[in-house]
Design an enzyme around this catalytic site. Structure first.
Site, PDB file in Angstrom:
ATOM      1  N   ARG A   1      -6.426 -16.799   3.204  1.00 55.07           N
ATOM      2  CA  ARG A   1      -6.007 -15.718   4.089  1.00 55.07           C
ATOM      3  C   ARG A   1      -6.280 -16.033   5.544  1.00 55.07           C
ATOM      4  NH1 ARG A   1      -6.054 -11.435  -0.011  1.00 55.07           N
ATOM      5  NH2 ARG A   1      -5.274  -9.590   1.018  1.00 55.07           N
TER       6      ARG A   1
ATOM      7  N   ARG B   1      -6.096   2.730  -5.369  1.00 51.45           N
ATOM      8  CA  ARG B   1      -7.103   1.816  -4.825  1.00 51.45           C
ATOM      9  C   ARG B   1      -7.724   2.411  -3.563  1.00 51.45           C
ATOM     10  NH1 ARG B   1      -4.504  -4.218  -4.753  1.00 51.45           N
ATOM     11  NH2 ARG B   1      -5.495  -4.188  -2.708  1.00 51.45           N
TER      12      ARG B   1
ATOM     13  N   ARG C   1       1.175   3.089  -4.757  1.00 49.60           N
ATOM     14  CA  ARG C   1       0.628   2.228  -5.813  1.00 49.60           C
ATOM     15  C   ARG C   1      -0.478   2.947  -6.584  1.00 49.60           C
ATOM     16  NH1 ARG C   1      -1.264  -3.627  -4.325  1.00 49.60           N
ATOM     17  NH2 ARG C   1      -2.442  -2.507  -2.736  1.00 49.60           N
TER      18      ARG C   1
ATOM     19  N   ARG D   1      -5.613  -3.912   7.204  1.00 49.99           N
ATOM     20  CA  ARG D   1      -5.199  -5.068   6.391  1.00 49.99           C
ATOM     21  C   ARG D   1      -3.947  -5.713   6.968  1.00 49.99           C
ATOM     22  NH1 ARG D   1      -4.539  -1.912   1.185  1.00 49.99           N
ATOM     23  NH2 ARG D   1      -3.773  -3.821   0.213  1.00 49.99           N
TER      24      ARG D   1
ATOM     25  N   LYS E   1       3.230  -9.326  -4.301  1.00 54.45           N
ATOM     26  CA  LYS E   1       2.651 -10.620  -4.714  1.00 54.45           C
ATOM     27  C   LYS E   1       2.018 -10.506  -6.101  1.00 54.45           C
ATOM     28  CE  LYS E   1      -0.210 -10.872  -1.235  1.00 54.45           C
ATOM     29  NZ  LYS E   1       0.085  -9.568  -0.592  1.00 54.45           N
TER      30      LYS E   1
END
Ligand code: AP5
Length: 236
Positions: free
Chosen positions: A113, A182, A152, A193, A38
């Site tokens: 969300r 992260r 990532r 998540r 996204k």
């Protein structure tokens, strides 16, 4: 216009294209599971359309980096993979949408969300006479998510995303400590998540399909391939 760009998995049940021409849409949101790309696609799309990118994750991370009160509050939720409380998040988005660069248009990434945030957004935009014009649903099977997230790396100076395999960061920036993992890309937080996505966020896809706003795009393949699908799906 078809709501699903080929090739890809079937669209969410009931997904249809809205009556509004998608190529003209300037008030958009992007929704999909963690790691679907996204943020990556939002950066490309907002640059192409010259609209504001409004990413709640980026806004929270900027506050964490800046050591603000909001950042201190958000960090403990983010690191655990939990949602930051709704009232804080909604107020932050409302303030951000008041900024001048969001007037010509915006792409919301990471918001809403859950049902309460979706209702607040509808009310917020209705009050401004600026309803959403399209919702881009980016899909990615759960089996691919963990490798996307665990690989990532993020440049803390610019927020730019890299991936260790598909888009490696410059070695010098890694060595200098500018490019980091992260805190919420660790296995326990990723699992939490994803649970929240499936239980609270995924139902919103049907909500936007019912409103004839949904455009579904397959998030598999190279970044440029996905960007091309997004462009085709929006008719741009
Ligand atoms: P947020 O930052 O929004 O994280 P997220 O929704 O978990 O989404 P991600 O950033 O993990 O994934 P993405 O789909 O953007 O993927 P990306 O493009 O980076 O939120 C973080 C936290 O903030 C939340 O957990 C919560 O605590 C809080 N928060 C945020 N919004 C909130 C809200 N509304 N309410 C309450 N709390 C909120 O891509 C992933 C990786 O894959 C990258 O390495 C990228 O380089 C790579 N990649 C991307 N596309 C491709 C491709 N096509 N091929 C190969 N690699 C690719």
């Amino acid at each position: 216009m078809s709501s699903t760009s080929a090739p890809g998995p079937p669209a969410a049940p009931g997904a249809q294209s809205a009556g509004v021409p998608k190529a003209a849409a300037r008030r958009l949101l992007i929704i999909g599971p963690q790691g679907a790309g996204k943020g990556t696609q939002a950066a490309i799309l907002t640059s192409r359309l010259a609209i504001a990118m409004v990413s709640t994750g980026d806004l929270f991370r900027a506050n964490v980096g800046g050591g603000t009160e909001l950042g201190q509050l958000a960090k403990k939720y983010m690191d655990a993979g939990e949602l930051v409380p709704d009232e804080v998040t909604i107020a932050m988005v409302s303030t951000r949408l008041d900024e001048p660069d969001a007037v010509p248009g915006f792409l919301l990434d990471g918001f809403p969300r859950n049902a309460a945030q979706a209702a607040a957004l509808t009310e917020l935009l209705a009050g401004r006479g600026q309803p959403l014009e399209a919702v881009l649903h980016l899909t990615l099977p759960d089996s691919r998510i963990v490798s996307r997230l665990s690989g990532r790396r993020v440049d803390t100076r610019t927020g730019r995303n890299y991936h260790l395999e598909s888009d490696p960061p410059p070695a010098a920036d890694v060595e200098a400590g500018f490019v980091v993992q992260r805190d919420d890309d660790r296995p326990a937080a990723i699992e939490r998540r994803l649970q929240i996505f499936h239980s609270q966020t995924e139902p919103l896809i049907q909500l936007y399909a019912d409103r004839d706003l949904l455009v579904t795009v397959d998030g598999r393949g190279a970044v440029s391939e996905v960007a091309e699908r997004v462009r085709d799906a929006l008719g741009g």
